[in-house]
Scaffold this motif. Structure first.
Motif, PDB file in Angstrom:
ATOM      1  N   MET A   1       0.706  -0.818  -0.146  1.00  0.00           N
ATOM      2  CA  MET A   1      -0.040   0.144  -0.539  1.00  0.00           C
ATOM      3  C   MET A   1       0.700   1.372   0.154  1.00  0.00           C
ATOM      4  N   PRO A   2       0.466   2.180  -1.123  1.00  0.00           N
ATOM      5  CA  PRO A   2       1.478   3.818  -1.138  1.00  0.00           C
ATOM      6  C   PRO A   2       1.502   3.993   0.122  1.00  0.00           C
ATOM      7  N   ARG A   3       1.887   5.078   0.912  1.00  0.00           N
ATOM      8  CA  ARG A   3       2.751   5.609   2.410  1.00  0.00           C
ATOM      9  C   ARG A   3       3.105   7.073   1.774  1.00  0.00           C
ATOM     10  N   VAL A   4       2.459   8.015   2.959  1.00  0.00           N
ATOM     11  CA  VAL A   4       3.239   9.473   2.325  1.00  0.00           C
ATOM     12  C   VAL A   4       4.528   9.266   2.847  1.00  0.00           C
ATOM     13  N   VAL A   5       5.064   9.782   1.949  1.00  0.00           N
ATOM     14  CA  VAL A   5       6.939  10.034   2.697  1.00  0.00           C
ATOM     15  C   VAL A   5       7.791  11.276   2.219  1.00  0.00           C
ATOM     16  N   HIS A   6       6.326  11.938   1.634  1.00  0.00           N
ATOM     17  CA  HIS A   6       6.897  13.673   2.169  1.00  0.00           C
ATOM     18  C   HIS A   6       5.729  14.108   2.215  1.00  0.00           C
ATOM     19  N   PHE A   7       5.945  15.849   2.797  1.00  0.00           N
ATOM     20  CA  PHE A   7       5.247  16.967   2.650  1.00  0.00           C
ATOM     21  C   PHE A   7       5.383  18.360   2.418  1.00  0.00           C
ATOM     22  N   GLN A   8       4.947  18.109   1.303  1.00  0.00           N
ATOM     23  CA  GLN A   8       5.215  19.887   0.804  1.00  0.00           C
ATOM     24  C   GLN A   8       4.706  21.065   1.693  1.00  0.00           C
ATOM     25  N   MET A   9       5.041  22.322   2.167  1.00  0.00           N
ATOM     26  CA  MET A   9       4.928  23.493   3.092  1.00  0.00           C
ATOM     27  C   MET A   9       4.929  24.313   2.065  1.00  0.00           C
ATOM     28  N   TYR A  10       4.485  25.460   1.779  1.00  0.00           N
ATOM     29  CA  TYR A  10       4.415  27.235   1.657  1.00  0.00           C
ATOM     30  C   TYR A  10       4.225  28.095   2.444  1.00  0.00           C
ATOM     31  N   ALA A  11       5.734  29.105   2.152  1.00  0.00           N
ATOM     32  CA  ALA A  11       5.506  30.042   2.845  1.00  0.00           C
ATOM     33  C   ALA A  11       5.425  31.633   2.184  1.00  0.00           C
ATOM     34  N   ASP A  12       4.414  32.793   2.405  1.00  0.00           N
ATOM     35  CA  ASP A  12       4.963  34.022   2.367  1.00  0.00           C
ATOM     36  C   ASP A  12       6.415  34.358   3.229  1.00  0.00           C
ATOM     37  N   ASN A  13       6.621  34.438   4.218  1.00  0.00           N
ATOM     38  CA  ASN A  13       8.095  34.856   4.679  1.00  0.00           C
ATOM     39  C   ASN A  13       8.282  33.370   5.313  1.00  0.00           C
ATOM     40  N   PRO A  14       9.913  33.243   4.617  1.00  0.00           N
ATOM     41  CA  PRO A  14      10.587  31.551   5.077  1.00  0.00           C
ATOM     42  C   PRO A  14      11.182  31.757   6.317  1.00  0.00           C
ATOM     43  N   SER A  15      11.822  33.283   6.186  1.00  0.00           N
ATOM     44  CA  SER A  15      12.488  32.588   7.639  1.00  0.00           C
ATOM     45  C   SER A  15      11.729  33.239   9.127  1.00  0.00           C
ATOM     46  N   ARG A  16      10.672  33.785   8.836  1.00  0.00           N
ATOM     47  CA  ARG A  16       9.429  33.623  10.172  1.00  0.00           C
ATOM     48  C   ARG A  16       8.977  32.334  10.092  1.00  0.00           C
ATOM     49  N   THR A  43      12.250  16.765  10.571  1.00  0.00           N
ATOM     50  CA  THR A  43      11.672  16.332  11.272  1.00  0.00           C
ATOM     51  C   THR A  43      11.922  15.404  12.989  1.00  0.00           C
ATOM     52  N   GLY A  44      12.543  14.502  12.543  1.00  0.00           N
ATOM     53  CA  GLY A  44      13.595  14.096  13.704  1.00  0.00           C
ATOM     54  C   GLY A  44      14.373  12.929  12.880  1.00  0.00           C
ATOM     55  N   ASP A  45      14.748  12.199  13.773  1.00  0.00           N
ATOM     56  CA  ASP A  45      15.515  11.240  14.319  1.00  0.00           C
ATOM     57  C   ASP A  45      15.150   9.985  12.611  1.00  0.00           C
ATOM     58  N   ASP A  46      15.968   9.277  11.219  1.00  0.00           N
ATOM     59  CA  ASP A  46      15.058   9.317  10.694  1.00  0.00           C
ATOM     60  C   ASP A  46      15.317   6.871  11.005  1.00  0.00           C
ATOM     61  N   SER A  47      15.782   6.896  12.061  1.00  0.00           N
ATOM     62  CA  SER A  47      15.452   5.425  12.718  1.00  0.00           C
ATOM     63  C   SER A  47      14.026   5.417  13.498  1.00  0.00           C
ATOM     64  N   GLN A  48      13.044   6.441  13.593  1.00  0.00           N
ATOM     65  CA  GLN A  48      11.916   6.910  14.531  1.00  0.00           C
ATOM     66  C   GLN A  48      10.614   7.016  13.214  1.00  0.00           C
ATOM     67  N   PRO A  49       9.434   6.291  12.969  1.00  0.00           N
ATOM     68  CA  PRO A  49       9.064   6.372  12.080  1.00  0.00           C
ATOM     69  C   PRO A  49       8.064   8.123  11.904  1.00  0.00           C
ATOM     70  N   GLY A  50       7.897   8.411  11.425  1.00  0.00           N
ATOM     71  CA  GLY A  50       7.554   9.964  10.512  1.00  0.00           C
ATOM     72  C   GLY A  50       8.285  10.319   8.898  1.00  0.00           C
ATOM     73  N   ILE A  51       8.108  11.286   8.916  1.00  0.00           N
ATOM     74  CA  ILE A  51       8.406  11.778   7.405  1.00  0.00           C
ATOM     75  C   ILE A  51       8.648  12.911   7.275  1.00  0.00           C
ATOM     76  N   ASN A  52       9.691  13.378   6.630  1.00  0.00           N
ATOM     77  CA  ASN A  52      10.256  14.229   6.566  1.00  0.00           C
ATOM     78  C   ASN A  52      10.313  15.598   4.763  1.00  0.00           C
ATOM     79  N   GLY A  53      10.351  16.588   4.844  1.00  0.00           N
ATOM     80  CA  GLY A  53       9.294  17.068   3.899  1.00  0.00           C
ATOM     81  C   GLY A  53       9.655  18.404   3.046  1.00  0.00           C
ATOM     82  N   GLY A  54      10.158  19.332   2.715  1.00  0.00           N
ATOM     83  CA  GLY A  54      10.104  20.564   2.092  1.00  0.00           C
ATOM     84  C   GLY A  54       9.173  22.086   1.750  1.00  0.00           C
ATOM     85  N   MET A  55       9.701  22.800   2.002  1.00  0.00           N
ATOM     86  CA  MET A  55       9.303  24.057   2.479  1.00  0.00           C
ATOM     87  C   MET A  55       9.355  25.044   0.687  1.00  0.00           C
ATOM     88  N   LEU A  56       8.830  26.155   0.034  1.00  0.00           N
ATOM     89  CA  LEU A  56       8.799  26.672  -0.931  1.00  0.00           C
ATOM     90  C   LEU A  56       8.156  28.021  -0.908  1.00  0.00           C
TER      91      LEU A  56
END
Length: 122
Positions: A1-16, A43-56
Motif C-alpha cells: 500500500m502506498p504511504r506518505v513519504v514527504h509533505f510540501q508546505m508553502y511560506a510567504d516569509n520563509p525566515s518566519r 522532522t526527526g531521527d530517520d530511525s523513528q517513524p515519521g516523514i520529512n518534507g520541504g518548504m517552498l
C-alpha cells in the motif's frame, strides 16, 4: 500500500516559518543548495517513524497543505503554537477511544493539525 513519504508546505516569509517550526516542533529547516525558494525539512531521527518534507516560497495565494503532527500533549503544543504566533481554528476535541486533536493556522496561513494518542479519550 502506498504511504506518505514527504509533505510540501508553502511560506510567504520563509525566515518566519523556519523560526515557527523550529520553536514549536524543534524541526531543522535547511535551504536547498543553489535554490533560494526551497528548504528541506528534517522532522526527526530517520530511525523513528515519521516523514520529512520541504518548504517552498508560496507561488500563489491558494497554495496550501495540511499536515498533522503527533504530539505527546495537545494542551502543551496548543500553547506552544499560539505562543509562536499560530491561531486556533478548531480547539482540542476528543476522538473517542483514539485520542485528542486540534487544528490551527500557522504564521504563514497554512492549516496544521496536532494529534495525541489516548485510548481513554471520550
Amino acid at each position: 500500500m502506498p504511504r506518505v513519504v514527504h509533505f510540501q508546505m508553502y511560506a510567504d516569509n520563509p525566515s518566519r516559518a523556519e523560526r515557527f517550526y523550529a520553536d514549536v516542533f524543534d524541526w531543522e529547516l535547511n535551504q536547498w543548495a543553489g535554490d533560494d525558494t526551497f528548504w528541506l525539512i528534517n522532522t526527526g531521527d530517520d530511525s523513528q517513524p515519521g516523514i520529512n518534507g520541504g518548504m517552498l516560497v508560496r507561488p500563489e495565494p491558494s497554495a496550501t497543505t495540511t499536515v498533522v503532527m503527533q504530539v505527546p500533549s495537545v494542551d502543551e503544543y496548543s500553547e506552544r503554537i499560539t505562543g509562536a504566533g499560530g491561531t486556533v481554528t478548531i480547539p482540542k476535541f476528543a476522538i473517542p477511544g483514539v485520542g485528542y486533536a486540534a487544528y490551527f493556522i500557522d504564521t504563514e496561513g497554512n492549516p496544521i493539525g496536532i494529534f495525541q494518542d489516548d485510548e481513554g479519550a471520550a
